[in-house]
Design a protein around this motif. Structure first.
Motif, PDB file in Angstrom:
ATOM      1  N   ILE A  46       0.910  -1.085   0.088  1.00  0.00           N
ATOM      2  CA  ILE A  46       0.053   0.061   0.017  1.00  0.00           C
ATOM      3  C   ILE A  46       1.015   1.037   0.045  1.00  0.00           C
ATOM      4  O   ILE A  46       0.456   2.304  -0.731  1.00  0.00           O
ATOM      5  CB  ILE A  46      -0.919  -0.101   1.325  1.00  0.00           C
ATOM      6  CG1 ILE A  46      -1.779  -1.129   1.059  1.00  0.00           C
ATOM      7  CG2 ILE A  46      -1.673   1.266   1.268  1.00  0.00           C
ATOM      8  CD1 ILE A  46      -2.712  -1.466   2.597  1.00  0.00           C
ATOM      9  N   THR A  47       1.844   1.068   0.599  1.00  0.00           N
ATOM     10  CA  THR A  47       2.823   2.165   0.795  1.00  0.00           C
ATOM     11  C   THR A  47       3.623   2.508  -0.531  1.00  0.00           C
ATOM     12  O   THR A  47       3.571   3.848  -0.937  1.00  0.00           O
ATOM     13  CB  THR A  47       4.138   2.088   1.853  1.00  0.00           C
ATOM     14  OG1 THR A  47       3.307   1.694   2.992  1.00  0.00           O
ATOM     15  CG2 THR A  47       5.035   3.159   2.077  1.00  0.00           C
ATOM     16  N   ILE A  49       2.083   2.147  -3.414  1.00  0.00           N
ATOM     17  CA  ILE A  49       1.359   2.668  -4.208  1.00  0.00           C
ATOM     18  C   ILE A  49       0.805   4.189  -4.053  1.00  0.00           C
ATOM     19  O   ILE A  49       0.866   4.903  -4.924  1.00  0.00           O
ATOM     20  CB  ILE A  49      -0.135   1.884  -4.143  1.00  0.00           C
ATOM     21  CG1 ILE A  49      -0.008   0.431  -4.663  1.00  0.00           C
ATOM     22  CG2 ILE A  49      -1.332   2.645  -4.822  1.00  0.00           C
ATOM     23  CD1 ILE A  49      -1.098  -0.516  -4.483  1.00  0.00           C
ATOM     24  N   LEU A  50       0.873   4.441  -2.566  1.00  0.00           N
ATOM     25  CA  LEU A  50       0.628   5.723  -2.370  1.00  0.00           C
ATOM     26  C   LEU A  50       1.870   6.920  -2.081  1.00  0.00           C
ATOM     27  O   LEU A  50       1.706   7.963  -2.312  1.00  0.00           O
ATOM     28  CB  LEU A  50       0.006   5.937  -0.790  1.00  0.00           C
ATOM     29  CG  LEU A  50      -1.273   4.999  -0.714  1.00  0.00           C
ATOM     30  CD1 LEU A  50      -1.750   5.063   0.546  1.00  0.00           C
ATOM     31  CD2 LEU A  50      -2.209   5.869  -1.627  1.00  0.00           C
ATOM     32  N   THR A  51       3.063   6.085  -2.333  1.00  0.00           N
ATOM     33  CA  THR A  51       4.048   7.035  -2.255  1.00  0.00           C
ATOM     34  C   THR A  51       4.227   8.243  -3.208  1.00  0.00           C
ATOM     35  O   THR A  51       4.635   9.568  -2.761  1.00  0.00           O
ATOM     36  CB  THR A  51       5.336   6.399  -2.173  1.00  0.00           C
ATOM     37  OG1 THR A  51       5.654   5.582  -0.965  1.00  0.00           O
ATOM     38  CG2 THR A  51       6.594   7.264  -2.387  1.00  0.00           C
ATOM     39  N   PRO A  53       2.080   9.817  -5.319  1.00  0.00           N
ATOM     40  CA  PRO A  53       0.915  10.764  -5.096  1.00  0.00           C
ATOM     41  C   PRO A  53       1.231  11.766  -3.930  1.00  0.00           C
ATOM     42  O   PRO A  53       1.156  12.937  -3.795  1.00  0.00           O
ATOM     43  CB  PRO A  53      -0.567  10.307  -5.196  1.00  0.00           C
ATOM     44  CG  PRO A  53      -0.362   8.731  -4.684  1.00  0.00           C
ATOM     45  CD  PRO A  53       1.134   8.474  -5.348  1.00  0.00           C
ATOM     46  N   ILE A  54       1.768  11.087  -2.841  1.00  0.00           N
ATOM     47  CA  ILE A  54       1.905  11.686  -1.607  1.00  0.00           C
ATOM     48  C   ILE A  54       3.209  12.564  -1.845  1.00  0.00           C
ATOM     49  O   ILE A  54       3.504  13.741  -1.411  1.00  0.00           O
ATOM     50  CB  ILE A  54       2.243  10.610  -0.582  1.00  0.00           C
ATOM     51  CG1 ILE A  54       1.025  10.143   0.165  1.00  0.00           C
ATOM     52  CG2 ILE A  54       3.011  11.576   0.767  1.00  0.00           C
ATOM     53  CD1 ILE A  54       1.189   9.127   1.121  1.00  0.00           C
ATOM     54  N   LEU A 123      -1.910  14.056   6.363  1.00  0.00           N
ATOM     55  CA  LEU A 123      -1.314  12.577   6.649  1.00  0.00           C
ATOM     56  C   LEU A 123      -1.479  12.290   7.921  1.00  0.00           C
ATOM     57  O   LEU A 123      -1.683  11.141   8.165  1.00  0.00           O
ATOM     58  CB  LEU A 123       0.332  12.639   6.436  1.00  0.00           C
ATOM     59  CG  LEU A 123       0.692  13.080   4.871  1.00  0.00           C
ATOM     60  CD1 LEU A 123       2.007  13.407   4.590  1.00  0.00           C
ATOM     61  CD2 LEU A 123       0.034  12.036   3.937  1.00  0.00           C
ATOM     62  N   THR A 126      -5.013  11.299   8.928  1.00  0.00           N
ATOM     63  CA  THR A 126      -5.329   9.754   8.400  1.00  0.00           C
ATOM     64  C   THR A 126      -4.228   8.885   8.729  1.00  0.00           C
ATOM     65  O   THR A 126      -4.433   7.698   8.256  1.00  0.00           O
ATOM     66  CB  THR A 126      -5.461  10.200   6.668  1.00  0.00           C
ATOM     67  OG1 THR A 126      -4.190  10.414   6.143  1.00  0.00           O
ATOM     68  CG2 THR A 126      -6.617  10.949   6.468  1.00  0.00           C
ATOM     69  N   LEU A 128      -1.386   8.380   7.449  1.00  0.00           N
ATOM     70  CA  LEU A 128      -0.610   7.864   6.396  1.00  0.00           C
ATOM     71  C   LEU A 128       0.770   8.293   6.420  1.00  0.00           C
ATOM     72  O   LEU A 128       1.512   7.628   5.786  1.00  0.00           O
ATOM     73  CB  LEU A 128      -1.181   8.627   5.036  1.00  0.00           C
ATOM     74  CG  LEU A 128      -2.660   8.199   4.309  1.00  0.00           C
ATOM     75  CD1 LEU A 128      -3.121   9.252   3.175  1.00  0.00           C
ATOM     76  CD2 LEU A 128      -2.834   6.907   4.109  1.00  0.00           C
ATOM     77  N   LEU A 131       2.861   5.177   7.452  1.00  0.00           N
ATOM     78  CA  LEU A 131       2.796   3.894   6.669  1.00  0.00           C
ATOM     79  C   LEU A 131       4.624   3.328   6.487  1.00  0.00           C
ATOM     80  O   LEU A 131       4.645   2.249   6.383  1.00  0.00           O
ATOM     81  CB  LEU A 131       2.426   4.254   5.242  1.00  0.00           C
ATOM     82  CG  LEU A 131       0.818   4.334   5.092  1.00  0.00           C
ATOM     83  CD1 LEU A 131       0.536   4.608   3.622  1.00  0.00           C
ATOM     84  CD2 LEU A 131       0.158   2.924   5.575  1.00  0.00           C
TER      85      LEU A 131
END
Length: 224
Positions: A46-47, A49-51, A53-54, A123, A126, A128, A131
């Motif tokens: 998951i991290t 995938i999100l790295t 856009p973050i 972040l 949430t 996030l 992560l």
């Protein structure tokens, strides 16, 4: 971390009575470790995938490093480097003395900390930002569930009963995150909750705290 500080922390822990030095049974649980590894692998997926856009949002808001690392104390006071997505301005550590501490005891909290960026506030709200700690879990430095990992300067100020917290691995979540998060502002309350976790620990209780934490995060309760 300076080796002399690390040595002082380890010595302080080892000077406790032998009963206080003994680690918690959860440290030796193979089932807990298997859950940690499985959860860390899923979490790191998951991290990954999100790295991107973050990172993009972060550079528009406050250019600088994507990740933030800090030395924390783990099992029996052993230092390790914790990883997070950066939620503050680049020179936040140098500006800490300019921010009023709203917490009591050996922790630092400020509800409207001006060092937190706009993306960083999202972040944190949430969770996030935490992560990347799945890497610490995979490496065995942390667990999915445990106690709050203290900083070396906190441990240097510990009274004898505070060392009880160091008998388990620090966790990404735990009693205080699941039941209070940032609303818990008294260090002694955190200590009490961490010790309560050790007394109640079981695999089922770990799973309960994980799912409760997920529910609290989605509800947006108690984080800033």
């Amino acid at each position: 971390m300076d080796s002399s500080v690390s040595s002082l922390i380890r010595t302080s822990y080892l000077e406790q009575p032998s009963a206080e030095q003994a680690v918690h049974p959860s440290v030796y649980s193979k089932r807990k470790r298997l859950i940690d590894i499985a959860g860390a692998l899923v979490g790191l997926g998951i991290t990954a995938i999100l790295t991107v856009p973050i990172a993009i949002a972060m550079q528009f808001d406050s250019p600088g490093p994507i990740f933030y690392s800090q030395v924390r104390c783990g099992l029996r006071g052993k230092p390790f480097r914790i990883w997070k997505f950066r939620s503050m301005v680049v020179d936040a550590d140098q500006k800490k003395h300019l921010v009023r501490n709203q917490a009591q005891g050996h922790i630092f909290k400020n509800e409207n900390d001006p060092r937190i960026t706009r993306v960083g506030r999202f972040l944190r709200r949430t969770s996030l930002d935490e992560l990347p700690q799945f890497w610490n879990v995979l490496m065995g430095e942390m667990s999915l569930v445990g106690t709050r990992p203290p900083t070396p300067d906190e441990v240097q100020k510990y009274d004898s009963h505070h060392f009880e917290r160091l008998k388990v691995k620090p966790g990404m979540t735990g009693e205080w995150q699941a039941k209070g998060r940032s609303n818990v502002k008294d260090f002694e309350d955190i200590v009490r909750m961490d010790i309560d976790y050790q007394r109640q620990w079981s695999i089922l209780y770990d799973l309960y705290l994980i799912f409760r934490t997920i529910a609290v995060v989605f509800a947006g309760q108690g984080a800033y």
